[in-house]
Design a protein around this motif. Structure first.
Motif, PDB file in Angstrom:
ATOM      1  N   ASP A 298     129.584  -4.250 -39.394  1.00  0.00           N
ATOM      2  CA  ASP A 298     128.836  -5.327 -40.027  1.00  0.00           C
ATOM      3  C   ASP A 298     129.678  -5.888 -41.164  1.00  0.00           C
ATOM      4  N   TYR A 299     129.803  -7.200 -41.197  1.00  0.00           N
ATOM      5  CA  TYR A 299     130.560  -7.887 -42.229  1.00  0.00           C
ATOM      6  C   TYR A 299     129.633  -8.833 -42.989  1.00  0.00           C
ATOM      7  N   VAL A 300     130.009  -9.148 -44.197  1.00  0.00           N
ATOM      8  CA  VAL A 300     129.314 -10.173 -44.968  1.00  0.00           C
ATOM      9  C   VAL A 300     130.373 -10.986 -45.696  1.00  0.00           C
TER      10      VAL A 300
ATOM     11  N   PRO B 259     126.261 -13.030 -43.032  1.00  0.00           N
ATOM     12  CA  PRO B 259     126.527 -11.772 -42.323  1.00  0.00           C
ATOM     13  C   PRO B 259     126.831 -12.002 -40.846  1.00  0.00           C
ATOM     14  N   TRP B 260     127.629 -11.124 -40.285  1.00  0.00           N
ATOM     15  CA  TRP B 260     127.862 -11.112 -38.847  1.00  0.00           C
ATOM     16  C   TRP B 260     128.291  -9.710 -38.432  1.00  0.00           C
ATOM     17  N   THR B 261     128.186  -9.452 -37.161  1.00  0.00           N
ATOM     18  CA  THR B 261     128.556  -8.160 -36.606  1.00  0.00           C
ATOM     19  C   THR B 261     129.646  -8.373 -35.570  1.00  0.00           C
TER      20      THR B 261
ATOM     21  N   ARG C 159     131.140  -0.767 -33.894  1.00  0.00           N
ATOM     22  CA  ARG C 159     130.403  -1.948 -34.352  1.00  0.00           C
ATOM     23  C   ARG C 159     130.475  -1.998 -35.870  1.00  0.00           C
TER      24      ARG C 159
ATOM     25  N   THR D  84     131.971  -6.207 -32.626  1.00  0.00           N
ATOM     26  CA  THR D  84     132.143  -4.968 -31.877  1.00  0.00           C
ATOM     27  C   THR D  84     133.581  -4.908 -31.374  1.00  0.00           C
TER      28      THR D  84
END
Length: 123
Positions: free
Chosen positions: A96-98, A47-49, A94, A51
Protein backbone atom coordinates in the motif's frame (compact mmCIF):
# COMPACT_ATOMS: atom_id res chain seq x y z
CA UNK A 1 13.03 -5.82 9.32
CA UNK A 2 15.01 -8.87 10.38
CA UNK A 3 16.37 -9.59 6.90
CA UNK A 4 17.46 -5.99 6.37
CA UNK A 5 18.96 -5.76 9.87
CA UNK A 6 20.99 -8.91 9.24
CA UNK A 7 22.06 -8.31 5.63
CA UNK A 8 21.94 -4.54 5.01
CA UNK A 9 21.67 -2.67 8.33
CA UNK A 10 22.64 0.65 6.75
CA UNK A 11 19.53 0.52 4.55
CA UNK A 12 17.17 -0.07 7.46
CA UNK A 13 18.62 2.99 9.16
CA UNK A 14 17.90 5.21 6.15
CA UNK A 15 14.23 4.13 5.88
CA UNK A 16 13.79 4.74 2.15
CA UNK A 17 10.26 3.35 2.03
CA UNK A 18 10.53 -0.31 1.14
CA UNK A 19 9.07 -3.17 3.17
CA UNK A 20 11.13 -3.91 6.20
CA UNK A 21 11.15 -0.30 7.28
CA UNK A 22 8.93 1.70 9.53
CA UNK A 23 7.17 4.39 7.48
CA UNK A 24 7.85 7.94 8.56
CA UNK A 25 6.80 10.81 6.34
CA UNK A 26 9.76 12.93 5.34
CA UNK A 27 7.64 16.03 5.64
CA UNK A 28 4.32 16.58 7.30
CA UNK A 29 1.77 19.36 7.08
CA UNK A 30 2.61 20.45 10.63
CA UNK A 31 5.97 21.76 9.49
CA UNK A 32 4.27 23.99 6.93
CA UNK A 33 1.57 25.08 9.38
CA UNK A 34 4.23 26.03 11.92
CA UNK A 35 6.25 27.98 9.36
CA UNK A 36 5.82 31.76 9.27
CA UNK A 37 6.34 31.58 5.49
CA UNK A 38 3.08 29.78 4.61
CA UNK A 39 -0.65 29.95 5.22
CA UNK A 40 -3.73 27.98 4.14
CA UNK A 41 -1.90 24.65 4.33
CA UNK A 42 -3.70 21.63 2.91
CA UNK A 43 -2.67 18.01 2.58
CA UNK A 44 -4.13 15.71 -0.03
CA UNK A 45 -3.51 11.98 0.04
CA UNK A 46 -3.67 9.67 -2.95
CA UNK A 47 -3.53 6.03 -1.84
CA UNK A 48 -3.03 3.07 -4.15
CA UNK A 49 -2.06 -0.56 -3.90
CA UNK A 50 0.48 -2.34 -6.06
CA UNK A 51 0.95 -6.11 -6.27
CA UNK A 52 4.41 -7.39 -7.18
CA UNK A 53 5.51 -10.85 -8.17
CA UNK A 54 8.78 -12.02 -6.69
CA UNK A 55 10.62 -11.12 -9.91
CA UNK A 56 8.98 -7.71 -10.35
CA UNK A 57 9.68 -6.78 -6.73
CA UNK A 58 13.34 -7.72 -7.05
CA UNK A 59 13.51 -5.65 -10.25
CA UNK A 60 12.02 -2.71 -8.35
CA UNK A 61 14.50 -3.07 -5.49
CA UNK A 62 17.34 -3.05 -8.00
CA UNK A 63 16.26 0.49 -8.99
CA UNK A 64 16.42 1.95 -5.46
CA UNK A 65 19.64 3.87 -5.10
CA UNK A 66 20.42 2.46 -1.66
CA UNK A 67 20.11 -1.05 -3.03
CA UNK A 68 22.08 -0.20 -6.18
CA UNK A 69 24.98 1.01 -4.06
CA UNK A 70 25.24 -2.22 -2.08
CA UNK A 71 28.18 -4.47 -2.86
CA UNK A 72 27.07 -7.20 -5.29
CA UNK A 73 27.45 -9.97 -2.70
CA UNK A 74 25.29 -8.06 -0.17
CA UNK A 75 22.60 -7.29 -2.74
CA UNK A 76 22.57 -10.94 -3.81
CA UNK A 77 22.09 -12.12 -0.19
CA UNK A 78 19.32 -9.55 0.28
CA UNK A 79 17.61 -10.52 -3.00
CA UNK A 80 17.83 -14.22 -2.09
CA UNK A 81 16.24 -13.49 1.28
CA UNK A 82 13.49 -11.36 -0.27
CA UNK A 83 12.83 -14.07 -2.86
CA UNK A 84 12.45 -16.67 -0.11
CA UNK A 85 10.08 -14.47 1.91
CA UNK A 86 7.88 -13.51 -1.05
CA UNK A 87 7.75 -17.08 -2.38
CA UNK A 88 6.82 -18.30 1.11
CA UNK A 89 3.76 -15.99 1.16
CA UNK A 90 2.53 -17.15 -2.23
CA UNK A 91 4.83 -15.45 -4.72
CA UNK A 92 3.18 -12.03 -4.56
CA UNK A 93 3.72 -8.99 -2.39
CA UNK A 94 0.98 -6.41 -2.00
CA UNK A 95 2.13 -2.95 -0.97
CA UNK A 96 0.00 0.00 0.00
CA UNK A 97 1.35 3.40 -1.01
CA UNK A 98 0.22 6.93 -0.27
CA UNK A 99 1.34 9.93 -2.27
CA UNK A 100 1.02 13.10 -0.23
CA UNK A 101 0.53 16.48 -1.85
CA UNK A 102 1.05 19.52 0.36
CA UNK A 103 -0.41 22.79 -0.81
CA UNK A 104 0.25 26.12 0.88
CA UNK A 105 0.12 29.77 0.02
CA UNK A 106 3.14 31.91 0.64
CA UNK A 107 2.52 34.64 3.16
CA UNK A 108 1.99 37.83 1.17
CA UNK A 109 0.88 35.99 -2.00
CA UNK A 110 -2.30 37.69 -3.14
CA UNK A 111 -2.89 35.87 -6.43
CA UNK A 112 -6.36 34.40 -6.92
CA UNK A 113 -6.80 30.87 -5.62
CA UNK A 114 -8.05 29.38 -8.92
CA UNK A 115 -6.66 29.73 -12.39
CA UNK A 116 -3.18 29.85 -13.84
CA UNK A 117 -0.53 32.06 -12.33
CA UNK A 118 1.43 34.63 -14.32
CA UNK A 119 4.29 32.16 -14.86
CA UNK A 120 2.08 29.80 -16.92
CA UNK A 121 3.37 29.47 -20.44
CA UNK A 122 6.67 31.24 -19.83
CA UNK A 123 9.98 29.60 -20.67
Amino acid sequence: DDLYERVAPDLIASRPGYPGTRPDPILNAGELVDSPLFRSVMERRYPWTETYTTASYLELMATHSGHRMLPTAVFTRLADGLMEIIDRIGGELRLDYVARLYLARRVGDSRPRAGPGPETGRR
